[in-house]
Write an enzyme that holds these catalytic residues in place. Structure first.
Site, PDB file in Angstrom:
ATOM      1  N   TRP A  57       4.184  33.665  65.980  1.00 25.99           N
ATOM      2  CA  TRP A  57       4.459  34.056  67.367  1.00 25.99           C
ATOM      3  C   TRP A  57       3.227  34.759  67.926  1.00 25.99           C
ATOM      4  O   TRP A  57       2.668  35.637  67.255  1.00 25.99           O
ATOM      5  CB  TRP A  57       5.677  34.989  67.386  1.00 25.99           C
ATOM      6  CG  TRP A  57       6.080  35.462  68.738  1.00 25.99           C
ATOM      7  CD1 TRP A  57       6.182  34.706  69.872  1.00 25.99           C
ATOM      8  CD2 TRP A  57       6.446  36.797  69.113  1.00 25.99           C
ATOM      9  NE1 TRP A  57       6.603  35.491  70.922  1.00 25.99           N
ATOM     10  CE2 TRP A  57       6.771  36.775  70.485  1.00 25.99           C
ATOM     11  CE3 TRP A  57       6.550  38.009  68.424  1.00 25.99           C
ATOM     12  CZ2 TRP A  57       7.182  37.912  71.179  1.00 25.99           C
ATOM     13  CZ3 TRP A  57       6.957  39.134  69.111  1.00 25.99           C
ATOM     14  CH2 TRP A  57       7.274  39.086  70.468  1.00 25.99           C
TER      15      TRP A  57
ATOM     16  N   ASP B 196      11.296  38.476  60.192  1.00 32.33           N
ATOM     17  CA  ASP B 196      11.572  38.515  61.628  1.00 32.33           C
ATOM     18  C   ASP B 196      12.677  37.496  61.911  1.00 32.33           C
ATOM     19  O   ASP B 196      12.476  36.292  61.719  1.00 32.33           O
ATOM     20  CB  ASP B 196      10.277  38.162  62.393  1.00 32.33           C
ATOM     21  CG  ASP B 196      10.454  38.291  63.903  1.00 32.33           C
ATOM     22  OD1 ASP B 196      11.561  38.640  64.358  1.00 32.33           O
ATOM     23  OD2 ASP B 196       9.469  38.036  64.631  1.00 32.33           O
TER      24      ASP B 196
ATOM     25  N   LYS C 175      18.206  36.277  72.168  1.00 32.98           N
ATOM     26  CA  LYS C 175      18.525  34.848  72.299  1.00 32.98           C
ATOM     27  C   LYS C 175      19.976  34.575  71.928  1.00 32.98           C
ATOM     28  O   LYS C 175      20.683  33.907  72.664  1.00 32.98           O
ATOM     29  CB  LYS C 175      17.621  33.994  71.411  1.00 32.98           C
ATOM     30  CG  LYS C 175      16.241  34.538  71.182  1.00 32.98           C
ATOM     31  CD  LYS C 175      15.311  34.325  72.345  1.00 32.98           C
ATOM     32  CE  LYS C 175      14.018  35.091  72.102  1.00 32.98           C
ATOM     33  NZ  LYS C 175      12.919  34.722  72.916  1.00 32.98           N
TER      34      LYS C 175
END
Ligand code: LMR
Length: 396
Positions: free
Chosen positions: A130, A211, A246
């Site tokens: 990311w 993560d 999300k």
């Protein structure tokens, strides 16, 4: 004082939001930031969230401070969601969780925590990872290095190279893994590969930092946490950063959590005191509204079921979009093999076109994606997929 400042470039992901909003092209397509979109292109509030908010509005009696840990109930429920309520690390009382401002807040807390554990620790991230991981950890004063992960040519994992690199990592260092829905590549470890990674982590002795920003967007909330659960059962020390942006659709509420797993309850208490110190120095206390929503949902059987159903709708739509894009590219005469998109998981894949082609797609066709050609699959819809496939065919 400000005269010496040098302007920073716009964020490679968030900068696209502004550009897209300002674009007046009637057929513009947003494949930039990782947010879920329904077939009409909207990012709706989940029904379970609406119900939880209504309940909170009617029953909340105070806005007084909670404290640096955030809501204890939220922390307990998030720990159970991530690890499974009967996990050995929960039973052994080895986990301490704090609420954080989003998954990004969790990562930054982890960064400052790592710095306090070992000021010289190197953080190893997948190549690629990311876009914000590097900046975030460097801001915490940590040196960031990469291990091999995604093979852009074969569109698959460089698993052997990854293992070889990790077998050189010092026990004083930290290795960041993506629990599922790898951002940006969509290429996840299989369960067998996780087993090998967990065994290597244990043998090598470095600290894993996982993560988990997309739990439930890959195959389901439990399957997506396979690596997290396996790792926590095997190693003495681990850090988990979770996000509710999300999977609960709570993006702007900024809610996530950071869990530290230590070798025993006593060490976990010490680790928690350090977490709280770090939080106090960073932002004092996390926002409460998102946590209140999540704990209301996860604390109710009916709302949890409704959430799981709504999450499945989002997951299925994204997987459907993957298949439709591959099919439409073929139908528009594209000979290059894009079938890898249908095999990958979660919100993202690399389209695999070059930076000039990414720029042309944006300039000539108002199709927005990150410069690396990362596409947010949720931005595809039945209405735009033909236009998208035709435009890609043209730039190829
Ligand atoms: C993304 O990768 O698009 C999301 O995680 C949003 C962000 O903050 O970058």
């Amino acid at each position: 004082m400000f005269n010496s400042l040098i302007a920073m470039p716009a964020d490679p992901i968030l900068g696209l939001l502004t550009q897209y909003r300002e674009d007046t092209h009637p057929q513009k397509v947003d494949l930039g930031v990782g947010v879920y979109k329904d077939p009409a292109g909207n990012t709706p509030i989940l029904n379970c969230v609406k119900k939880a908010e209504k309940f909170r509005l009617e029953t909340e009696t105070t806005k007084v401070y909670i404290g640096p840990t955030g809501s204890p109930l939220f922390n307990t429920l998030m720990t159970q969601l991530a690890f499974g309520s009967d996990h050995s690390a929960i039973i052994a009382n080895r986990i301490r969780t704090v609420s954080t401002p989003g998954g990004t807040g969790a990562l930054r807390v982890a960064g400052d925590f790592i710095k306090r554990c070992n000021p010289n620790a190197v953080l190893w991230v997948s190549d690629p990872t990311w876009a914000n991981h590097t900046g975030l950890f460097e801001a915490a004063g940590i040196t960031v290095k990469t291990y091999p992960y995604y093979d852009y040519d074969s569109k698959s994992l460089k698993f052997d190279e990854m293992l070889a690199a990790l077998s050189q990592v010092s026990p004083d260092d930290v290795v960041l893994f993506h629990a599922c829905c790898h951002n940006p590549s969509g290429m996840d470890l299989t369960t067998e590969q996780w087993d090998k990674v967990v065994a290597l982590t244990k043998e090598q002795g470095f600290t894993p930092l996982i993560d988990m920003a997309y739990q439930g967007f890959g195959d389901g909330v439990d399957i997506d946490a396979y690596g997290v659960r396996k790792m926590a059962a095997a190693v003495d020390n681990m850090i988990l950063c979770s996000s509710c942006s999300k999977n609960f659709g709570l993006y702007r509420e900024r809610i996530g959590s950071c869990s530290v797993i230590a070798k025993d309850a006593n060490t976990a208490n010490i680790a928690q005191s350090v977490l709280l110190y770090v939080v106090r120095c960073l932002y004092s206390m996390p926002p409460a509204h998102g946590a209140a929503i999540v704990e209301t949902i996860l604390g109710s059987k009916e709302l949890t079921q409704e959430w799981l159903d709504e999450l499945k709708v989002m997951r299925d739509r994204i997987n459907g979009n993957r298949a439709i894009l591959v099919e439409k590219l073929k139908a528009n005469g594209v000979e290059r093999d894009f079938s890898f998109i249908a095999r990958q998981k979660g919100m993202f894949s690399f389209l695999g076109v070059n930076p000039e082609q990414v720029a042309r797609l944006q300039k000539e066709f108002s199709i927005y994606m990150v410069g690396s050609s990362r596409i947010s699959i949720a931005g595809i819809s039945e209405d735009n997929v033909d236009y998208l496939a035709k435009s890609i065919a043209k730039v190829l």
